[in-house]
Design an enzyme around this catalytic site. Structure first.
Site, short mmCIF file in Angstrom:
data_model
loop_
_atom_site.label_atom_id
_atom_site.label_comp_id
_atom_site.label_asym_id
_atom_site.label_seq_id
_atom_site.Cartn_x
_atom_site.Cartn_y
_atom_site.Cartn_z
N LYS A 118 0.83 -1.08 0.11
CA LYS A 118 -0.09 0.12 -0.20
C LYS A 118 0.89 1.22 -0.09
O LYS A 118 0.55 2.06 -0.37
CB LYS A 118 -1.10 0.05 1.24
CG LYS A 118 -2.15 -1.03 1.18
CD LYS A 118 -3.10 -0.86 2.29
CE LYS A 118 -4.17 -1.79 2.02
NZ LYS A 118 -3.89 -3.20 1.81
N GLU A 202 -2.45 6.73 8.29
CA GLU A 202 -3.13 7.84 7.47
C GLU A 202 -4.05 8.80 8.46
O GLU A 202 -4.51 8.13 9.24
CB GLU A 202 -3.89 7.28 6.24
CG GLU A 202 -3.17 6.65 5.39
CD GLU A 202 -3.84 6.07 4.20
OE1 GLU A 202 -3.31 6.02 3.23
OE2 GLU A 202 -4.94 5.69 4.36
N HIS A 237 -14.14 -2.57 9.17
CA HIS A 237 -13.49 -2.51 7.80
C HIS A 237 -13.75 -3.63 6.80
O HIS A 237 -13.22 -3.53 5.85
CB HIS A 237 -11.89 -2.15 8.07
CG HIS A 237 -11.51 -0.94 8.99
ND1 HIS A 237 -11.85 0.33 8.85
CD2 HIS A 237 -11.09 -1.14 10.27
CE1 HIS A 237 -11.34 1.03 9.61
NE2 HIS A 237 -10.78 0.41 10.57
N ARG A 294 -7.20 -8.27 -8.04
CA ARG A 294 -7.85 -9.60 -8.19
C ARG A 294 -9.31 -9.25 -8.23
O ARG A 294 -9.82 -8.16 -8.50
CB ARG A 294 -7.67 -10.27 -6.85
CG ARG A 294 -7.93 -9.51 -5.69
CD ARG A 294 -8.16 -10.32 -4.36
NE ARG A 294 -8.21 -9.59 -3.27
CZ ARG A 294 -8.97 -8.89 -2.71
NH1 ARG A 294 -10.49 -9.21 -3.26
NH2 ARG A 294 -9.38 -8.27 -1.60
#
Length: 667
Positions: A118, A202, A237, A294
């Protein structure tokens, strides 16, 4: 174009079954792989061939690239479809397939590597001018630096596994005091799930939406998007509801976010199916989050609004053909919604539920409804893998009609044998914010008390139906005993309610899910039926689990099933109820363990012990951490007290309800 003759599917569960379905349509033979725990799994039964690749634990089977490739070569497969999860985003596996002469049905290894980290992906996107959420994506992973970066960014922050996905290895941290423990937990979960404990930090946006874009590229330089999906309804999440297209967005927004997604895919030379995920702020600005290299769990909603089979697209592109459609030719029609049915207990913090699916039924022949499932009645939900039962997907011409259709589909779903989230999903889909559209990722957390609360009242007729079912089976059992006795015609062996001085009355006690007892008095009417509350009550017929009944002047039918504990699941037109017949002669145990104690809420593995023998703790103090189905669960002190003795250690595998801690509450 001839695609492939035979492929191996390096996955299990519903996605393996989904891939098999398309391969059958295309005339492609399929090879399944399975662990010892999955020897009788549905994907194994559906495939043309199946190869065992190891013990139940994923690390010893589905994550063993060498065993998967050996199985493909042995079976004579030409290509490998990784599905999602497991090895699907493993660049080393993609390269190993190529080295073995197998086509990897997915993007190039370089694209997987570019987007697999990421932090690296965000650096690429920043260079390409794609907007990013403020954060730290660097290589230095020292806890002190990460904590300082969180302070610089400003709380609340989101810690996210750099190599992760599916909600695993993610923690929201509201204040600096909680950062260290959240980081450690996130890193443990990331390491267990992905073999990589690196994280990024973040800024956590308050009340954002999660909108993602389906992209597709081919080896001829074409890249398109198949519009967006709204995945804002999330818990821990993990997505719970997905819909396409995203409600309440403008054509200009759709064009802009679609273009950004295509640009992101082009930046890494993308080939195959991928999803570019964005977080959307309250002001409508969108920021790149990550790219999943994917096929996504939620791909069916895109299929229903575009009329395309994305697995067929994957097979075609992997065989070297160009995309079936270019951008201007891709249709967008109607609205589709997907919900994920899980074996879990929403009322107990969504703990996973394991066991045998005694009964599993979906609405029959419901127009514009699709069920993607990896299990059938009689299959086992084990503690080794994700506890998904099925995905329910519906389509209609408008969003309002699609919501109504989804509620109808959920109302017709019957699951017995494991805890499940059907009632939770029904309440969520019917929630005013969901109906209005434009809801944010915090909706479930805000509305959780009402979403998991038990219904205040039982569905109409549920008690009467359960009583009729109970008495019917008592009569059947008495008749069977009489027939096998020395005197089958003895009046003492009948259960017809006949008495010398008049018809008998049968008292029944039924306890509902809240623990409330209900007393019912059913009077035999002398003609094979009963009188309940002054009105006729009669069994008309029983076929399997379906009971046809008469209550007063009304006739109806219901599905009634008993679980392993003898509780009756009543599925009727008015809803679902669980009712436990109470045996008046049964001994009722009093109290609990004199010493007190804490038991395992599910099967799992102990990964951290946080309190020592003799420790004095406050209510809510974390005592130990368990891992089940790749998620962590903390067992905390129920009240202030003393940890008399820890009964487990790190690494122990414990069964459901196994004693973990001897605990003395402070008096």
């Amino acid at each position: 174009m001839n695609v492939f003759d035979k492929i191996l599917i390096a996955n299990r569960g519903e996605i393996a079954c989904r891939i098999i379905a398309t391969c059958r349509c295309l005339g492609i033979a399929t090879v399944a792989v399975y662990s010892e725990a999955d020897a009788n799994a549905r994907h194994v039964r559906l495939a043309d061939e199946a190869v065992c690749i190891g013990p139940p634990a994923s690390r010893d089977s589905y994550l063993r690239a060498d065993k998967v490739i050996a199985a493909a070569v042995q079976a004579g497969a030409q290509a490998v479809h990784p599905g999602y999860g497991f090895l699907s985003e493993n660049a080393g596996f993609a390269r190993a397939c190529a080295e073995a002469g197998l086509v990897f049905i997915g993007p190039p290894a370089a694209a997987i590597e570019a987007m697999g980290s990421k932090s690296a992906a965000k650096a690429l996107m920043q260079a390409a001018g794609v907007p990013l959420v403020p954060g730290y994506h660097g290589d230095d992973q020292s806890p002190t630096l990460l904590r300082n970066e969180a302070t610089r960014i400003g709380y609340p922050v989101l810690i996210k596994a750099s190599a992760g996905g599916g909600g695993k290895g993610m923690r929201v941290v509201e204040r600096e005091a909680d950062f260290e423990s959240a980081l450690a937990s996130c890193q443990r979960e990331a390491s267990a799930s992905f073999g990589d404990d690196r994280v990024l930090v973040e800024k956590y946006l308050v009340r954002p939406r999660h909108i993602e874009v389906q992209v597709f590229g081919d080896s001829h330089g074409n890249v398109v998007h198949l519009y967006e999906r709204d995945c804002s309804a999330q818990r821990r999440h993990q997505k719970v509801i997905e819909e396409a297209p995203a409600p309440g967005i403008s054509a200009a927004f759709r064009a802009a976010i679609g273009t950004a997604a295509v640009d992101a895919a082009r930046a890494v030379g993308y080939v195959g199916a991928g999803t570019v995920e964005f977080i959307v702020d309250a002001d409508g600005a969108f920021y790149f989050m990550e790219m999943n290299t994917r096929l996504q769990v939620e791909h069916p909603v895109t299929e229903l609004v575009t009329g395309q089979d994305l697995v067929a697209w994957q097979l075609r592109v992997a065989a070297g053909a160009p995309l079936p459609l270019l951008q201007d030719a891709i249709p967008l029609a109607g609205h589709a919604i997907e919900v994920r049915l899980y074996a879990e207990q929403p009322e107990k913090g969504f703990l996973p539920s394991t066991g045998t699916l005694k009964y599993l039924q979906f609405p029959a022949a419901l127009r514009h409804m699709r069920v993607d499932s990896g299990v059938e009645a009689g299959d086992v939900i084990s503690p080794y893998y994700d506890p998904m039962i099925a995905k329910l997907i519906v389509w209609d011409e408008t969003r309002e009609a699609a919501i109504a259709r989804m509620l109808q589909a959920l109302a017709g779903t019957r699951i017995v044998g494991v805890g499940n989230n059907v009632a939770f999903l029904s309440r969520l889909v019917a929630h005013p914010e969901v109906r209005a559209g434009g809801y944010d990722t915090g909706l479930i957390e805000r509305a959780l008390p009402q979403l998991v609360a038990a219904d205040a009242a039982l569905p109409a007729d549920a008690l009467a139906i359960a009583a009729l079912w109970t008495l019917h089976h008592e009569t059947q059992a008495a008749t069977a005993r009489a027939r096998s006795s020395a005197d089958p015609h003895s009046p003492w062996g009948t259960a017809d309610g006949w008495r010398i001085n008049g018809a008998a009355t049968r008292q029944l006690e039924l306890r509902d899910a809240s623990g409330t007892s209900h007393m019912l008095a059913l009077h035999h009417d002398g003609a094979g039926g009963f009188v309940l509350d002054g009105a006729p009550a009669r069994v008309l017929s029983v076929e399997g689990a379906v009971l046809r009944h008469q209550l007063g002047t009304r006739q109806g039918h219901a599905t009634v099933l008993a679980d392993a504990d003898g509780a009756l699941h009543v599925f009727a037109s008015a809803g679902h109820a669980v009712l436990q017949p109470v045996d008046p002669l049964a001994h009722v145990a009093s109290g609990g363990d004199a010493h007190g104690g804490l038991a395992a809420p599910m099967p799992g593995r102990i990964i951290a012990v946080l309190a020592a023998d003799g420790a004095q703790v406050d209510a809510g103090t974390p005592l130990l951490v368990m891992e089940a189905m790749k998620m962590e669960y903390t067992v905390s002190a129920p009240t202030a007290g003393t940890v008399s003795r820890m009964l487990c250690k790190v690494g122990d595998l414990v069964a459901d309800k196994a004693p973990l801690v001897e605990f003395e509450a402070t008096t």
